[in-house]
Motif scaffolding. Structure first.
Motif, PDB file in Angstrom:
ATOM      1  N   MET A   1      29.404  39.358  28.452  1.00  0.00           N
ATOM      2  CA  MET A   1      29.985  39.369  29.791  1.00  0.00           C
ATOM      3  C   MET A   1      28.941  39.846  30.808  1.00  0.00           C
ATOM      4  O   MET A   1      27.995  40.532  30.460  1.00  0.00           O
ATOM      5  N   LEU A   2      29.157  39.486  32.068  1.00  0.00           N
ATOM      6  CA  LEU A   2      28.252  39.920  33.122  1.00  0.00           C
ATOM      7  C   LEU A   2      28.543  41.377  33.484  1.00  0.00           C
ATOM      8  O   LEU A   2      29.694  41.783  33.614  1.00  0.00           O
ATOM      9  N   LEU A   3      27.480  42.134  33.630  1.00  0.00           N
ATOM     10  CA  LEU A   3      27.639  43.541  34.016  1.00  0.00           C
ATOM     11  C   LEU A   3      27.175  43.714  35.445  1.00  0.00           C
ATOM     12  O   LEU A   3      26.144  43.161  35.832  1.00  0.00           O
ATOM     13  N   ASP A   4      27.934  44.466  36.221  1.00  0.00           N
ATOM     14  CA  ASP A   4      27.522  44.758  37.589  1.00  0.00           C
ATOM     15  C   ASP A   4      26.487  45.882  37.535  1.00  0.00           C
ATOM     16  O   ASP A   4      26.822  47.027  37.203  1.00  0.00           O
ATOM     17  N   PRO A   5      25.215  45.578  37.872  1.00  0.00           N
ATOM     18  CA  PRO A   5      24.171  46.605  37.740  1.00  0.00           C
ATOM     19  C   PRO A   5      24.345  47.793  38.681  1.00  0.00           C
ATOM     20  O   PRO A   5      23.740  48.837  38.473  1.00  0.00           O
ATOM     21  N   GLU A   6      25.182  47.607  39.729  1.00  0.00           N
ATOM     22  CA  GLU A   6      25.435  48.762  40.601  1.00  0.00           C
ATOM     23  C   GLU A   6      26.320  49.792  39.905  1.00  0.00           C
ATOM     24  O   GLU A   6      26.272  50.979  40.224  1.00  0.00           O
ATOM     25  N   ILE A   7      27.134  49.304  38.959  1.00  0.00           N
ATOM     26  CA  ILE A   7      27.998  50.224  38.202  1.00  0.00           C
ATOM     27  C   ILE A   7      27.262  50.705  36.952  1.00  0.00           C
ATOM     28  O   ILE A   7      27.258  51.892  36.640  1.00  0.00           O
ATOM     29  N   PHE A   8      26.662  49.767  36.242  1.00  0.00           N
ATOM     30  CA  PHE A   8      25.913  50.110  35.028  1.00  0.00           C
ATOM     31  C   PHE A   8      24.707  49.186  34.923  1.00  0.00           C
ATOM     32  O   PHE A   8      24.866  47.978  34.702  1.00  0.00           O
ATOM     33  N   ASP A   9      23.532  49.763  35.053  1.00  0.00           N
ATOM     34  CA  ASP A   9      22.307  48.975  34.947  1.00  0.00           C
ATOM     35  C   ASP A   9      21.843  49.002  33.491  1.00  0.00           C
ATOM     36  O   ASP A   9      21.075  49.868  33.078  1.00  0.00           O
ATOM     37  N   ARG A  10      22.344  48.006  32.747  1.00  0.00           N
ATOM     38  CA  ARG A  10      22.083  47.990  31.309  1.00  0.00           C
ATOM     39  C   ARG A  10      20.592  47.824  30.989  1.00  0.00           C
ATOM     40  O   ARG A  10      20.056  48.522  30.126  1.00  0.00           O
ATOM     41  N   ASP A  11      19.947  46.909  31.692  1.00  0.00           N
ATOM     42  CA  ASP A  11      18.544  46.620  31.383  1.00  0.00           C
ATOM     43  C   ASP A  11      17.651  47.839  31.620  1.00  0.00           C
ATOM     44  O   ASP A  11      16.809  48.189  30.803  1.00  0.00           O
ATOM     45  N   GLU A  12      17.869  48.474  32.758  1.00  0.00           N
ATOM     46  CA  GLU A  12      17.042  49.641  33.094  1.00  0.00           C
ATOM     47  C   GLU A  12      17.322  50.792  32.129  1.00  0.00           C
ATOM     48  O   GLU A  12      16.412  51.515  31.703  1.00  0.00           O
ATOM     49  N   THR A  13      18.596  50.936  31.774  1.00  0.00           N
ATOM     50  CA  THR A  13      18.974  52.028  30.867  1.00  0.00           C
ATOM     51  C   THR A  13      18.385  51.795  29.488  1.00  0.00           C
ATOM     52  O   THR A  13      17.816  52.708  28.875  1.00  0.00           O
ATOM     53  N   LEU A  14      18.497  50.572  29.019  1.00  0.00           N
ATOM     54  CA  LEU A  14      17.952  50.259  27.690  1.00  0.00           C
ATOM     55  C   LEU A  14      16.431  50.449  27.661  1.00  0.00           C
ATOM     56  O   LEU A  14      15.868  50.914  26.666  1.00  0.00           O
ATOM     57  N   LEU A  15      15.799  50.138  28.775  1.00  0.00           N
ATOM     58  CA  LEU A  15      14.349  50.349  28.880  1.00  0.00           C
ATOM     59  C   LEU A  15      14.022  51.835  28.739  1.00  0.00           C
ATOM     60  O   LEU A  15      13.064  52.213  28.048  1.00  0.00           O
TER      61      LEU A  15
END
Lengths: 141, 128
Positions: B1-15
């Motif tokens: 599913m698409l994640l709203d990066p303003e609520i949860f920035d998955r890519d940055e967090t995983l990095l």
């Protein structure tokens, strides 16, 4: 490497534990007063901490006072410079006043939250606490 | 599913977790477990207008939110920290309402994305 994580926030504590557990034993303290107790106890046991990750804004005793107490204890025992515990400040506070005070208090490194695992690992390597190629492999999700 | 990066920035967090998704999920779970307690505690402190204590508690919560990539929670928490620092009760109350809402949005998003189990209660406090 024996580590003491000093952090009042549960999530931040668990994250640092997750980052540091591959490198050895990790103890935790939830405020500065508890950290100083743990630090003294470790010395008395003859197994002092190699690394202390220290938050600044905490209840009871803040990070600056904790750092001062740690360095004073070491000084009283004739432990100076690189023979002492390596203290890495881990905090949201990034203003120059706090950064300067931490280095004047003889911290070894200063990392601003959110902490990047690679930055922490690189810092440990720079402080000669781990080998340069000691980064843990990521586990599968 | 698409994640709203303003609520949860998955890519940055995983990095920041250096690609360790298992650990990232575990820490998100820790955040969701502790957030309701922290939010409720903050509500009580704001109701008592104990600004020094409010600053310390919301500051710790801000650190936790930053760890798990909860950007909108982070912004809401920062607004409370600023208001508490200035002793602005009305601003702090508005910020608190926003924080409760953003914690709930974050929880729903990561649970729906399968990044955390759905058993955690919403971040509802009862203070202000």
């Amino acid at each position: 490497m024996k580590t003491l994580i000093v952090e009042d926030d549960f999530t931040s504590r668990k994250m640092l534990q997750g980052f540091l557990a591959p490198f050895g034993e990790c103890d935790v303290a939830v405020d500065g007063a508890e950290a100083v107790q743990a630090f003294r106890a470790a010395h008395e046991e003859g197994r002092p901490y190699d690394l202390i990750c220290l938050d600044l804004m905490m209840p009871r005793m803040n990070g600056h006072s904790t750092l001062a107490a740690i360095r004073e204890f070491e000084g009283q025992r004739g432990i100076h410079g690189s023979d002492g515990a390596r203290v890495v400040v881990t905090t949201c506070l990034k203003d120059s006043r706090n950064v300067l005070a931490a280095f004047q208090g003889q911290c070894d490194a200063y990392l601003v939250k959110p902490i990047h695992r690679r930055d922490l690992t690189a810092t440990l390597s720079n402080l000669s606490l781990i080998a340069g190629d000691a980064a843990p492999a990521a586990s599968a999700g | 599913m698409l994640l709203d990066p303003e609520i949860f920035d998955r890519d940055e967090t995983l990095l920041r977790f250096d690609g360790d998704e298992a650990l990232m999920r575990q820490i998100i779970g820790c955040f969701l477990l502790d957030a309701p307690r922290q939010v409720a505690q903050l509500g009580h402190i704001l109701a008592a207008e104990d600004w020094a204590q409010a600053r310390r508690v919301v500051h710790a919560f801000r650190g936790a939110a930053a760890n798990v990539g909860a950007g909108a929670v982070l912004i809401a928490a920062f607004s409370i920290e600023e208001a508490a620092g200035a002793g602005q009760a009305a601003e702090a109350r508005r910020g608190y309402a926003g924080l409760v809402n953003e914690v709930d949005r974050y929880r729903r998003l990561v649970v729906n994305a399968g990044l955390a189990p759905g058993k955690h209660a919403a971040g509802k406090g009862d203070g202000t």
